[in-house]
Design a protein around this motif. Structure first.
Motif, mmCIF file in Angstrom:
data_model
loop_
_atom_site.group_PDB
_atom_site.id
_atom_site.type_symbol
_atom_site.label_atom_id
_atom_site.label_comp_id
_atom_site.label_asym_id
_atom_site.label_seq_id
_atom_site.Cartn_x
_atom_site.Cartn_y
_atom_site.Cartn_z
ATOM 1 N N PRO A 133 0.776 -1.243 0.000
ATOM 2 C CA PRO A 133 0.000 0.000 0.000
ATOM 3 C C PRO A 133 0.813 1.301 0.000
ATOM 4 C CG PRO A 133 0.123 -0.863 2.227
ATOM 5 C CD PRO A 133 0.854 -1.846 1.355
ATOM 6 N N LEU A 134 2.013 1.290 0.554
ATOM 7 C CA LEU A 134 2.722 2.550 0.792
ATOM 8 C C LEU A 134 3.580 2.974 -0.399
ATOM 9 C CD1 LEU A 134 3.992 1.972 4.470
ATOM 10 C CD2 LEU A 134 1.793 2.902 3.704
ATOM 11 N N TYR A 135 3.857 4.263 -0.469
ATOM 12 C CA TYR A 135 4.782 4.785 -1.463
ATOM 13 C C TYR A 135 5.585 5.918 -0.823
ATOM 14 C CZ TYR A 135 0.994 8.184 -1.858
ATOM 15 O OH TYR A 135 0.023 9.101 -1.559
ATOM 16 N N VAL A 136 6.758 6.145 -1.354
ATOM 17 C CA VAL A 136 7.660 7.171 -0.837
ATOM 18 C C VAL A 136 7.819 8.255 -1.890
ATOM 19 C CG1 VAL A 136 10.007 7.672 -0.029
ATOM 20 C CG2 VAL A 136 8.924 5.468 0.529
ATOM 21 N N LYS A 137 7.742 9.508 -1.471
ATOM 22 C CA LYS A 137 8.107 10.609 -2.350
ATOM 23 C C LYS A 137 9.019 11.557 -1.576
ATOM 24 C CE LYS A 137 3.988 13.590 -1.799
ATOM 25 N NZ LYS A 137 4.554 14.946 -1.844
ATOM 26 N N PHE A 138 9.579 12.538 -2.277
ATOM 27 C CA PHE A 138 10.607 13.362 -1.666
ATOM 28 C C PHE A 138 10.133 14.779 -1.381
ATOM 29 C CE2 PHE A 138 13.036 9.985 -3.659
ATOM 30 C CZ PHE A 138 13.912 9.646 -2.629
ATOM 31 N N LEU A 189 4.824 8.401 2.430
ATOM 32 C CA LEU A 189 5.969 8.687 3.286
ATOM 33 C C LEU A 189 6.835 9.735 2.593
ATOM 34 C CD1 LEU A 189 6.841 4.982 4.161
ATOM 35 C CD2 LEU A 189 5.743 6.638 5.680
ATOM 36 N N LEU A 190 7.208 10.779 3.313
ATOM 37 C CA LEU A 190 7.998 11.879 2.759
ATOM 38 C C LEU A 190 9.447 11.758 3.220
ATOM 39 C CD1 LEU A 190 5.771 15.081 3.096
ATOM 40 C CD2 LEU A 190 6.771 14.186 1.007
ATOM 41 N N ALA A 191 10.343 11.557 2.287
ATOM 42 C CA ALA A 191 11.757 11.406 2.618
ATOM 43 C C ALA A 191 12.556 12.592 2.088
ATOM 44 C CB ALA A 191 12.289 10.104 2.023
ATOM 45 N N GLU A 192 13.806 12.676 2.520
ATOM 46 C CA GLU A 192 14.697 13.722 2.034
ATOM 47 C C GLU A 192 15.513 13.196 0.854
ATOM 48 O OE1 GLU A 192 15.048 16.847 2.570
ATOM 49 O OE2 GLU A 192 14.028 17.218 4.468
ATOM 50 N N ALA A 201 17.256 3.331 6.460
ATOM 51 C CA ALA A 201 16.577 3.097 7.734
ATOM 52 C C ALA A 201 15.076 2.925 7.521
ATOM 53 C CB ALA A 201 16.854 4.261 8.683
ATOM 54 N N LEU A 202 14.500 3.737 6.641
ATOM 55 C CA LEU A 202 13.071 3.638 6.347
ATOM 56 C C LEU A 202 12.741 2.284 5.734
ATOM 57 C CD1 LEU A 202 10.207 4.788 5.959
ATOM 58 C CD2 LEU A 202 11.009 5.814 3.819
#
Length: 440
Positions: A133-138, A189-192, A201-202
């Motif tokens: 279900p999850l996705y990561v963007k910056f 999820l918002l990453a740098e 780590a995420l």
């Protein structure tokens, strides 16, 4: 003195029939009328008052061949004479075959109408393929105006995206919108950007729930950050290890940074990619593509990727002709783009030193972003918030517009530009920086 009588009259007329008087919130500064273009050729545009502008916006990016390109116009006329019904057509097949030839990850292609459509579908495909279900963007990147990829903020130490505005974050304020579905960012999820350690780590914590990472390979919508050495390669390895799909949003890098996009330029191949902006030379068209195994979820009807105007013959003809021109003469267009970009970057930074203004110019061949900072480089959104001045950037870009330079906060370059255009840009930068030096 520049006259804007007709332009202002058109804005008043537009305000009576168009919401806000414009076609997009990002196309108008508050209280300032947009420029209404009567004619355009190459990279110069003329408004209804006869004022001439030097276009470094390229229609917010799409006009990679400049304006009134004769080859593109001819291709569209030929297609009009054949057929322009939105049925399956030969033009779409030929355009898809050409994308396959030039884009490393494009084993299968599906057309869309806009970049936001392409991103939406790519994430849907990634979720279906992985069952996650999850996705990561910056942070600081823009992937379109949909509820679930627009803006967002995080609390300290937490990567879960939330709605609302962080008062210290220009990006979250710019991209905040009322009317968003309350659950829209629950899976985001918002990453740098350029923080490989944080991503590792995420992934260790939640990798088995993450379907994909959607990213601009170069952060062109906010400070023009380039990937640090090893960042894209490291992220590719993480995605492979955890079964997460790597998705390049090449809306701006695609067909501008290189014919095969950022994946060709950096030598890192994603699982999926999206294209828009420059793919059709200014025509409203987009596409998403990827590995055959991944795109199979569409062929199996597990995923709906639909749209009445997907692969419209006029759009497909524009795609095909744009790629043909960009690859002609062994990529001469890209040599010109890189030459003009470097001329502009070197000239702007020299003028900043001349006027004693703390400004660097970041970005890639084809698109530059002036950044007001004392640092030699800004690497991500967190770095920009701490060390760059967004108000100074806005002031500078406003001064450029007042001097006849059209832009979208960044400056885009095309083979249709000339050395004279670059020299005019630099003369406007010289004047703008002189003003800012006096205001300091």
């Amino acid at each position: 003195m520049t006259v804007h009588t007709e332009n202002e009259a058109l804005f008043q007329r537009a305000s009576r029939c168009l919401a806000g008087g414009v076609l997009s919130n990002f196309k108008k500064a508050k209280g300032v009328a947009p420029v209404y273009v009567k004619s355009a050729e190459g990279c110069r545009m003329t408004d209804y008052d006869g004022n001439v502008y030097y276009d470094f916006s390229l229609s917010a990016g799409p006009a990679i061949l400049g304006h009134s390109n004769e080859g593109l116009r001819r291709a569209l006329r030929e297609q009009l004479d054949q057929a322009y019904t939105n049925r399956d057509c030969l033009a779409a097949i030929e355009a898809a075959e050409k994308i396959q030839q030039v884009v490393p990850c494009a084993e299968l292609v599906r057309f869309a109408v806009s970049g936001v459509d392409a991103v939406f579908n790519a994430i849907r495909v990634a979720r279906a393929y992985t069952g996650r279900p999850l996705y990561v963007k910056f942070k600081g990147q823009y992937n379109g105006g949909m509820d679930f990829v627009l803006g967002g903020r995080t609390d300290r130490g937490d990567l879960q995206a939330r709605d609302g505005v962080d008062p210290d974050d220009f990006y979250s304020a710019m991209c905040y919108t009322e009317g968003r579905a309350p659950h829209a960012l629950d899976d985001c999820l918002l990453a740098e950007y350029n923080d490989l350690e944080g991503l590792a780590a995420l992934f260790q914590q939640q990798g088995d729930q993450i379907a994909c990472v959607i990213m601009e390979p170069v952060t062109l919508n906010m400070t023009g950050c380039m990937p640090e050495p090893g960042f894209l390669e490291g992220l590719r390895e993480l995605c492979t290890r955890y079964g997460v799909l790597m998705v390049f949003d090449e809306t701006l890098t695609g067909f501008r940074l290189a014919l095969g996009g950022a994946q060709e330029y950096f030598g890192v191949t994603p699982d999926l990619c999206t294209f828009a902006k420059a793919i059709g030379g200014g025509f409203p068209v987009a596409a998403f593509a990827g590995r055959r195994e991944v795109m199979q979820v569409i062929e199996d009807n597990r995923v709906l990727a639909v749209g009445t105007y997907n692969g419209h013959p006029l759009a497909a003809a524009a795609v095909l002709e744009t790629i043909r021109q960009l690859e002609a003469n062994d990529g001469e267009a890209f040599r010109l783009i890189r030459r003009y970009t470097q001329m502009a970057k070197d000239g702007m930074e020299a003028l900043a030193r001349k006027h004693g203004v703390d400004m660097i110019v970041q970005g890639m061949p084809g698109a530059l972003f002036p950044v007001f900072t004392k640092k030699e480089k800004i690497i991500n959104h967190r770095d920009a918030l701490a060390n760059a001045s967004f108000p100074k950037h806005s002031r500078f870009m406003a001064l450029l517009k007042n001097r006849g330079i059209l832009h979208n906060s960044r400056l885009c370059f095309s083979p249709a530009h000339t050395e004279e255009d670059i020299q005019y840009l630099l003369s406007a930068v010289d004047e703008a920086l002189a003003v800012m030096a006096q205001e300091a």
